[in-house]
Design a protein around this motif. Structure first.
Motif, PDB file in Angstrom:
ATOM      1  N   LEU A 142       0.834  -1.205   0.000  1.00  0.00           N
ATOM      2  CA  LEU A 142       0.000   0.000   0.000  1.00  0.00           C
ATOM      3  C   LEU A 142       0.871   1.259   0.000  1.00  0.00           C
ATOM      4  CD1 LEU A 142      -2.787   1.317   0.265  1.00  0.00           C
ATOM      5  CD2 LEU A 142      -2.610   1.036   2.752  1.00  0.00           C
ATOM      6  N   LEU A 143       1.891   1.273   0.865  1.00  0.00           N
ATOM      7  CA  LEU A 143       2.742   2.469   0.944  1.00  0.00           C
ATOM      8  C   LEU A 143       3.436   2.712  -0.394  1.00  0.00           C
ATOM      9  CD1 LEU A 143       4.014   4.799   2.502  1.00  0.00           C
ATOM     10  CD2 LEU A 143       5.730   3.215   3.416  1.00  0.00           C
ATOM     11  N   ARG A 144       3.907   1.645  -1.000  1.00  0.00           N
ATOM     12  CA  ARG A 144       4.623   1.813  -2.265  1.00  0.00           C
ATOM     13  C   ARG A 144       3.702   2.388  -3.343  1.00  0.00           C
ATOM     14  NH1 ARG A 144       9.573  -0.591  -4.207  1.00  0.00           N
ATOM     15  NH2 ARG A 144       9.770   0.422  -6.189  1.00  0.00           N
ATOM     16  N   GLN A 145       2.482   1.826  -3.394  1.00  0.00           N
ATOM     17  CA  GLN A 145       1.516   2.304  -4.392  1.00  0.00           C
ATOM     18  C   GLN A 145       1.214   3.796  -4.163  1.00  0.00           C
ATOM     19  OE1 GLN A 145      -2.197   0.326  -3.724  1.00  0.00           O
ATOM     20  NE2 GLN A 145      -3.249   1.546  -5.266  1.00  0.00           N
ATOM     21  N   ARG A 146       1.044   4.177  -2.914  1.00  0.00           N
ATOM     22  CA  ARG A 146       0.734   5.579  -2.615  1.00  0.00           C
ATOM     23  C   ARG A 146       1.936   6.476  -2.914  1.00  0.00           C
ATOM     24  NH1 ARG A 146      -3.437   6.742   0.665  1.00  0.00           N
ATOM     25  NH2 ARG A 146      -3.122   8.760  -0.355  1.00  0.00           N
ATOM     26  N   GLY A 154       9.732  -3.818   0.591  1.00  0.00           N
ATOM     27  CA  GLY A 154       9.089  -3.887   1.902  1.00  0.00           C
ATOM     28  C   GLY A 154       8.909  -2.500   2.483  1.00  0.00           C
ATOM     29  N   LEU A 155       9.180  -2.375   3.786  1.00  0.00           N
ATOM     30  CA  LEU A 155       9.104  -1.057   4.419  1.00  0.00           C
ATOM     31  C   LEU A 155      10.500  -0.451   4.540  1.00  0.00           C
ATOM     32  CD1 LEU A 155       6.262  -1.595   7.035  1.00  0.00           C
ATOM     33  CD2 LEU A 155       6.177  -0.276   4.901  1.00  0.00           C
ATOM     34  N   MET A 156      11.309  -0.719   3.516  1.00  0.00           N
ATOM     35  CA  MET A 156      12.636  -0.106   3.375  1.00  0.00           C
ATOM     36  C   MET A 156      12.625   0.580   2.027  1.00  0.00           C
ATOM     37  SD  MET A 156      16.293  -1.930   3.916  1.00  0.00           S
ATOM     38  CE  MET A 156      17.810  -0.950   3.912  1.00  0.00           C
ATOM     39  N   LEU A 157      11.996   1.760   1.990  1.00  0.00           N
ATOM     40  CA  LEU A 157      11.741   2.423   0.717  1.00  0.00           C
ATOM     41  C   LEU A 157      12.526   3.725   0.624  1.00  0.00           C
ATOM     42  CD1 LEU A 157       7.911   1.745   0.644  1.00  0.00           C
ATOM     43  CD2 LEU A 157       9.645   0.683  -0.832  1.00  0.00           C
ATOM     44  N   GLY A 158      12.836   4.095  -0.607  1.00  0.00           N
ATOM     45  CA  GLY A 158      13.551   5.342  -0.842  1.00  0.00           C
ATOM     46  C   GLY A 158      12.833   6.143  -1.906  1.00  0.00           C
ATOM     47  N   ARG A 192      15.000   8.308   2.775  1.00  0.00           N
ATOM     48  CA  ARG A 192      14.593   6.957   3.171  1.00  0.00           C
ATOM     49  C   ARG A 192      13.311   6.977   3.986  1.00  0.00           C
ATOM     50  NH1 ARG A 192      19.850   4.722   6.173  1.00  0.00           N
ATOM     51  NH2 ARG A 192      20.443   6.914   6.049  1.00  0.00           N
ATOM     52  N   LEU A 193      12.476   5.996   3.724  1.00  0.00           N
ATOM     53  CA  LEU A 193      11.285   5.760   4.548  1.00  0.00           C
ATOM     54  C   LEU A 193      11.455   4.382   5.179  1.00  0.00           C
ATOM     55  CD1 LEU A 193      10.417   7.952   2.427  1.00  0.00           C
ATOM     56  CD2 LEU A 193       8.110   7.077   2.682  1.00  0.00           C
ATOM     57  N   ASP A 216      -1.944   6.975   4.900  1.00  0.00           N
ATOM     58  CA  ASP A 216      -2.650   8.131   4.302  1.00  0.00           C
ATOM     59  C   ASP A 216      -2.043   9.434   4.802  1.00  0.00           C
ATOM     60  OD1 ASP A 216      -4.425   6.554   2.946  1.00  0.00           O
ATOM     61  OD2 ASP A 216      -6.044   6.732   4.434  1.00  0.00           O
ATOM     62  N   GLU A 217      -1.848   9.489   6.114  1.00  0.00           N
ATOM     63  CA  GLU A 217      -1.308  10.698   6.742  1.00  0.00           C
ATOM     64  C   GLU A 217       0.102  10.993   6.226  1.00  0.00           C
ATOM     65  OE1 GLU A 217      -3.339  12.484   8.790  1.00  0.00           O
ATOM     66  OE2 GLU A 217      -1.724  13.981   8.715  1.00  0.00           O
ATOM     67  N   ALA A 218       0.881   9.926   6.045  1.00  0.00           N
ATOM     68  CA  ALA A 218       2.255  10.089   5.548  1.00  0.00           C
ATOM     69  C   ALA A 218       2.232  10.736   4.164  1.00  0.00           C
ATOM     70  CB  ALA A 218       2.959   8.731   5.483  1.00  0.00           C
ATOM     71  N   ILE A 219       1.339  10.246   3.300  1.00  0.00           N
ATOM     72  CA  ILE A 219       1.288  10.771   1.932  1.00  0.00           C
ATOM     73  C   ILE A 219       0.827  12.228   1.956  1.00  0.00           C
ATOM     74  CG2 ILE A 219       0.198  10.501  -0.350  1.00  0.00           C
ATOM     75  CD1 ILE A 219       2.293   8.298   0.417  1.00  0.00           C
ATOM     76  N   THR A 220      -0.183  12.528   2.778  1.00  0.00           N
ATOM     77  CA  THR A 220      -0.675  13.909   2.871  1.00  0.00           C
ATOM     78  C   THR A 220       0.464  14.845   3.282  1.00  0.00           C
ATOM     79  OG1 THR A 220      -2.821  13.071   3.551  1.00  0.00           O
ATOM     80  CG2 THR A 220      -2.388  15.386   4.024  1.00  0.00           C
TER      81      THR A 220
END
Ligand SMILES: Cc1ncc(COP(=O)(O)O)c(C=O)c1O
Length: 389
Positions: free
Chosen positions: A305-309, A328-332, A362-363, A375-379
């Protein structure tokens, strides 16, 4: 006049006084969404009730006991790690850097005991980060980390990232091991392709080398498997772990096969604090939670979900962001704007990210991040990006 804290860090003007789940509360009361998690440390977020309980209970009983004696909490955590991994044996450290030190010693001692003391050289990769000790900086080899700190510990050869031909060409009679992060963190969130990790395993087998994986940042559930190398279906001989395993309490470990560890007999290595009862009590609870298949499923779902957003965020702000990378939850987020400016704009919008090399932010959020928090992160990231436009 020099600051009373040695000025080796450039710190943001933020003072966090409390943490709750994915949130950090600043002294002035502002609530920051923490997508950094102390650089992949707070794997279960801040003040997770189960960790608070286990730490408080242990604190009331016994804080420290020397490794001269039995430490049941250490034994329990070692058993859990062995049960859930390739490893037959575990040594506990206090940090990733110390894990690197032992991994290097273990690999060299292995060949020494086999009667091949000339086998000391470890192949590493550009962009690597293995810690700030003498072995760690020599292993990374970059000018940024090593300049002024010579003479450097010898026996490391740094090769272009993922260049398998360079690896094959570099192997000689002195080569003893290959050391690699399955996903480079400080280097800018660069995952090694599964096929390349498989090829490194095959090269190691063919040339009698040990494969050492540095999973200090990418391990302990961060990629949606307990350990990142599981995605490639390979196993290392030695693995460095730290950060997430302690959930915020300083704890690291070196995991190894019985064969790779065979040189490390009584008296060859030690640590005053490594495997401390407080750290291991917490580590055991972290393992109990993270190794649960349902928990790892939830990490993979959130990661998707996070990656898609984030893909949407990049498309919406093409002048600030170039691409999403990682796993995973190791995103840049590779930036077009200057990455530090994006991190600072995040602070202004009360969201925390971490800069890395290659102009990446990095996220590395807590693995417990909720869908609403995504959602809040993307906003907040969108507002940060727009503020730079
Ligand atoms: C891949 C990797 N290895 C080693 C280390 C060093 O760990 P520590 O800072 O706990 O000593 C780090 C720290 O960022 C890391 O990301």
């Amino acid at each position: 006049m020099i600051a009373s804290v040695l000025p080796t860090y450039s710190r943001a003007p933020l003072t966090f006084v409390k943490g709750e789940g994915s949130w950090l509360i600043e002294a002035d009361g502002r609530r920051f969404l923490d997508l950094g998690a102390g650089i992949a440390v707070n794997a279960l977020g801040h003040a997770h009730p189960a960790l608070v309980e286990v730490l408080s209970t242990q604190a009331q009983n016994l804080w420290h006991v020397s490794n001269l004696y039995q430490i049941p909490q250490q034994q329990a955590l070692a058993d859990q790690l062995v049960d859930h991994s390739f490893a037959d044996t575990v040594f506990f450290t206090n940090s990733g850097t110390e894990s690197c030190e032992l991994a290097v010693k273990m690999a060299r001692k292995y060949w020494y005991e086999k009667g091949l003391p000339e086998k000391v050289e470890i192949l590493t990769f550009e962009g690597a980060f293995h810690g700030r000790s003498s072995a760690g900086i020599a292993a990374a080899g970059s000018e940024k980390m090593t300049k002024g700190f010579g003479p450097l510990l010898g026996g490391f050869k740094s090769l272009p990232w993922g260049d398998l031909d360079a690896v094959r060409a570099a192997i000689g009679d002195e080569t003893c091991a290959i050391l690699v992060e399955p996903v480079q963190g400080e280097g800018g969130i660069r995952p090694m392709a599964d096929a390349d990790l498989q090829a490194l395993r095959a090269i190691a087998n063919d040339h009698d080398l040990l494969l050492i994986l540095d999973e200090v940042q990418c391990g302990v559930g961060r990629t949606g498997k307990l350990f990142a190398h599981e995605w490639a279906g390979i196993t290392p001989d030695i693995m460095m772990v730290a950060k997430g395993i302690g959930g915020g309490f300083p704890l690291g470990a070196v995991l190894a096969t019985e064969e790779a560890a065979s040189g490390m007999t009584a008296g060859t290595h030690g640590s005053t604090y490594g495997g401390n009862p407080l750290a291991c009590a917490v580590g055991s609870k972290v393992m109990e939670i993270v190794a649960d298949p349902a928990f790892l499923d939830s990490v993979r779902a959130k990661a998707g979900l996070l990656r898609q957003r984030l893909e949407g965020l990049v498309a919406e702000n093409p002048e600030v962001f170039e691409e999403v990378r990682g796993t995973g939850l190791m995103l840049g987020l590779k930036c077009r704007a200057v990455n530090i400016d994006v991190v600072n704009a995040g602070y202004a919008n009360e969201v925390i990210t971490v800069p890395a090399a290659d102009n990446v932010i990095r996220l590395l959020p807590p693995l417990t991040l909720s869908d609403n928090e995504i959602d809040e992160a993307i906003t907040r990231l969108d507002a940060a990006a727009k503020s730079l436009g």
